[in-house]
Design a protein around this motif. Structure first.
Motif, PDB file in Angstrom:
ATOM      1  N   LYS A 266      -1.453 -31.692 -27.033  1.00 27.39           N
ATOM      2  CA  LYS A 266      -2.909 -31.548 -26.468  1.00 27.39           C
ATOM      3  C   LYS A 266      -1.831 -31.571 -25.074  1.00 27.39           C
ATOM      4  CE  LYS A 266      -5.888 -34.863 -24.595  1.00 27.39           C
ATOM      5  NZ  LYS A 266      -6.550 -36.796 -25.385  1.00 27.39           N
ATOM      6  N   ARG A 267      -0.764 -32.551 -24.448  1.00 23.95           N
ATOM      7  CA  ARG A 267      -0.484 -32.468 -23.096  1.00 23.95           C
ATOM      8  C   ARG A 267       0.104 -30.601 -22.572  1.00 23.95           C
ATOM      9  NH1 ARG A 267       4.464 -35.720 -21.692  1.00 23.95           N
ATOM     10  NH2 ARG A 267       2.743 -38.201 -21.826  1.00 23.95           N
TER      11      ARG A 267
ATOM     12  N   LEU B 221      -4.110 -29.078 -22.080  1.00 22.15           N
ATOM     13  CA  LEU B 221      -4.509 -29.253 -20.998  1.00 22.15           C
ATOM     14  C   LEU B 221      -3.573 -29.112 -19.778  1.00 22.15           C
ATOM     15  CD1 LEU B 221      -5.907 -32.772 -22.285  1.00 22.15           C
ATOM     16  CD2 LEU B 221      -6.955 -30.746 -22.362  1.00 22.15           C
ATOM     17  N   CYS B 222      -2.621 -28.864 -19.767  1.00 21.54           N
ATOM     18  CA  CYS B 222      -1.946 -28.389 -18.074  1.00 21.54           C
ATOM     19  C   CYS B 222      -2.012 -26.711 -17.806  1.00 21.54           C
ATOM     20  CB  CYS B 222      -0.125 -28.977 -18.417  1.00 21.54           C
ATOM     21  SG  CYS B 222      -0.021 -30.534 -18.117  1.00 21.54           S
TER      22      CYS B 222
ATOM     23  N   ALA C 297      -6.019 -26.499 -16.956  1.00 21.12           N
ATOM     24  CA  ALA C 297      -5.804 -26.317 -15.706  1.00 21.12           C
ATOM     25  C   ALA C 297      -5.512 -25.637 -14.934  1.00 21.12           C
ATOM     26  CB  ALA C 297      -5.317 -27.912 -15.644  1.00 21.12           C
TER      27      ALA C 297
ATOM     28  N   LEU D 244     -11.385 -27.851 -21.288  1.00 20.50           N
ATOM     29  CA  LEU D 244     -10.668 -28.534 -20.618  1.00 20.50           C
ATOM     30  C   LEU D 244     -11.540 -29.911 -20.496  1.00 20.50           C
ATOM     31  CD1 LEU D 244      -8.507 -29.333 -19.168  1.00 20.50           C
ATOM     32  CD2 LEU D 244      -9.586 -28.833 -17.002  1.00 20.50           C
TER      33      LEU D 244
ATOM     34  N   GLY E 105     -11.479 -30.771 -24.805  1.00 23.43           N
ATOM     35  CA  GLY E 105     -10.063 -31.152 -25.200  1.00 23.43           C
ATOM     36  C   GLY E 105      -9.691 -32.614 -24.514  1.00 23.43           C
ATOM     37  N   THR E 106      -9.373 -32.910 -23.283  1.00 21.76           N
ATOM     38  CA  THR E 106      -9.617 -33.686 -22.905  1.00 21.76           C
ATOM     39  C   THR E 106     -10.033 -35.009 -24.002  1.00 21.76           C
ATOM     40  OG1 THR E 106      -9.236 -33.235 -20.554  1.00 21.76           O
ATOM     41  CG2 THR E 106      -9.022 -35.761 -21.121  1.00 21.76           C
TER      42      THR E 106
END
Length: 529
Positions: free
Chosen positions: A86-87, A90-91, A94, A189, A192-193
């Motif tokens: 997930k990290r 998302l990164c 972004a 985003l 997903g967050t």
């Protein structure tokens, strides 16, 4: 029977996760094919901003994205296993959004090229993290359906990316293409967050930095050398040095991976002949399909003089079959082997390339039927090769097989684009040489401009040849190039047929399973005797 509310909530959450990854997947092919359609418009808009407005800089609009995307994909997958899917997802999103917004304000071609490279790295993180997270959320047939939806979304982006780009350029600006991709990833985003759960590989040991570095440098050196060759010459010292460095770095990469305890690329998988055959499929589709998504709009817009929106409509004939034909290919596997279907599709694409070479002599609009044939032929293996990439190796090696296949596909696209553009420029130079035999530098510069779709600048560099002569030289070079692409596609079809075979597909057994099966057969034989 009453429905389980907990099950309903979990189903909605999984659907939201699938939507998040698919929306991101929609933006990635749009960034690729849309950027290709926008290249002539970007060149016209930024050509007066400085010395970087040259054919090499225009080539990097697409190649910078594909180079960083392809070379960093496996490393991004390792980061996702280590720090969290997930990290990383998302990164990556972004970063993609940030690069897209900045691209919409880019003041020069140099800024566009640098930002496209950063955007490709972000895309690698988003794709690697998103697909790994998706695999954790779904199992069995649900996982197959989820990845089928993901593949269909990629097909949707490829099918309508050129058209969307053409409409945006016609009624807004080329900058709107990057804004639209940023908007799509912003939606992803947000989903997903909220809905994605974090997961890691507890056995992850880190990134294979020596492998990542040597692989990235080898791919970068090759791409730089091939892109610079049309202007500097294939025999120039810088080009030869870059190509030699690429070969040495590729050798170093193989040595590093062979000796690594946890390699980025497990070379032992290549002992499976069917796995080798599968790697040929993305290479084949690169040369019969992907490169056309880039070089054909450059011709239609920059040389033939079509408006971007008209070129976008024409490109739909090539890419629209991706929406339907992969599902037909999956149905055909009930009666035919996947290897036979893939080989037949590649032969159809090769026939379409030869037909296209002849049809373009009558004008751009005569290309609709051959483009459709190429699209249908390329879509047959396209719908099967993702599944084949994991089915031709033992189950416990499926993760590594997927990573290798994805890297072969994306890195192969970057190599194919750089190579084809350089070959097109070299072919154009041979036809232009008769106009200025005493000035090879101007000939090569004009040929490079032509290959990048800049007819006006080509005429500036070679004023002795009028626009008609330049167009004729380009048309002859393009026809020869299509013949070469057809030959490569036929060769790949033969290799696929040899390695994947024409007989029914059989599941791959691990060594343990094979030994157990042999033991059971031996026991049954003893009982009979």
């Amino acid at each position: 029977m009453a429905r389980d509310p907990i099950h309903d909530i979990d189903s909605r959450r999984r659907f939201a996760i699938l939507a998040a990854v698919c929306v991101a997947a929609l933006a990635l092919p749009l960034a690729f094919s849309g950027g290709a359609v926008a290249t002539p418009a970007i060149g016209r808009a930024l050509s007066s901003t400085g010395r970087f407005a040259d054919p090499t800089a225009l080539n990097w609009i697409t190649n910078a994205f594909m180079l960083s995307f392809g070379s960093l994909l496996m490393a991004a997958g390792a980061l996702a296993d280590l720090y969290g899917r997930k990290r990383v997802f998302l990164c990556g999103l972004a970063g993609f959004v940030l690069c897209s917004l900045t691209l919409a304000c880019a003041p020069s071609l140099l800024a566009v090229d640098l930002l496209r490279g950063a955007q490709g790295a972000a895309a690698a993180a988003a794709l690697a993290g998103g697909t790994a997270a998706l695999a954790q959320e779904f199992e069995g047939h649900a996982r197959t359906r989820a990845f089928g939806a993901l593949g269909a979304t990629f097909g949707l982006g490829l099918a309508f990316g050129p058209l969307i780009a053409g409409v945006l350029i016609e009624y807004a600006s080329w900058r709107a293409i990057f804004l639209s991709g940023g908007l799509a990833c912003t939606l992803s985003l947000l989903f997903g967050t909220r809905y994605l759960r974090e997961s890691r590989d507890p056995h992850a040991r880190g990134i294979d930095w020596p492998g990542t570095l040597t692989f990235t440098l080898a791919l970068s050196s090759f791409t730089f050398g091939v892109i610079e060759a049309p202007v500097l010459g294939w025999s120039s010292a810088p080009v030869l040095a870059l190509l030699a460095a690429s070969a040495m770095l590729a050798g170093a990469f193989i040595v590093v991976e062979t000796r690594s305890a946890r390699p980025m690329l497990d070379l032992s998988l290549f002992r499976y002949p069917r796995f080798v055959g599968v790697q040929v499929l993305p290479v084949a589709t690169c040369y019969c399909y992907i490169v056309l998504l880039v070089i054909l709009p450059l011709r239609l817009i920059g040389v033939d003089g079509l408006r971007e929106i008209n070129a976008g409509f024409l490109m739909v004939a090539l890419s629209a079959p991706m929406l339907v034909v992969p599902f037909i290919a999956a149905t055909l596997t009930r009666w035919l082997s996947m290897g036979l279907i893939c080989a037949a599709g590649l032969l159809m694409a090769a026939a379409g390339l030869l037909w296209l070479a002849a049809a373009l002599r009558a004008g751009p609009h005569a290309a609709v039927a051959p483009l459709a044939l190429i699209g249908i032929g390329a879509a047959l293996p396209w719908g099967l090769m993702d599944g084949l990439s994991v089915s031709v190796v033992p189950k416990e090696r499926a993760g590594m097989a997927t990573g290798i296949f994805s890297t072969t596909r994306v890195a192969g696209e970057g190599v194919a684009l750089a190579t084809v553009n350089a070959v097109l420029a070299a072919l154009a130079a041979t036809h232009l040489a008769r106009f200025a035999p005493a000035d090879p530098a101007s000939v090569h510069e004009a040929a490079a401009r032509l290959a990048s779709g800049d007819l006006a600048q080509a005429a500036t560099w070679l004023p002795v040849a009028d626009a008609t002569n330049l167009q004729n030289a380009y048309a002859l070079a393009f026809g020869t190039l299509l013949d070469g692409l057809a030959a490569i596609t036929v060769f790949c079809a033969v290799v696929v047929l040899v390695f994947l075979g024409a007989r029914a597909d059989a599941p791959v057994q691990t060594d343990k399973a094979r030994n157990e099966a042999q033991g059971e057969a031996l026991a049954r034989e003893r009982q009979r005797t």
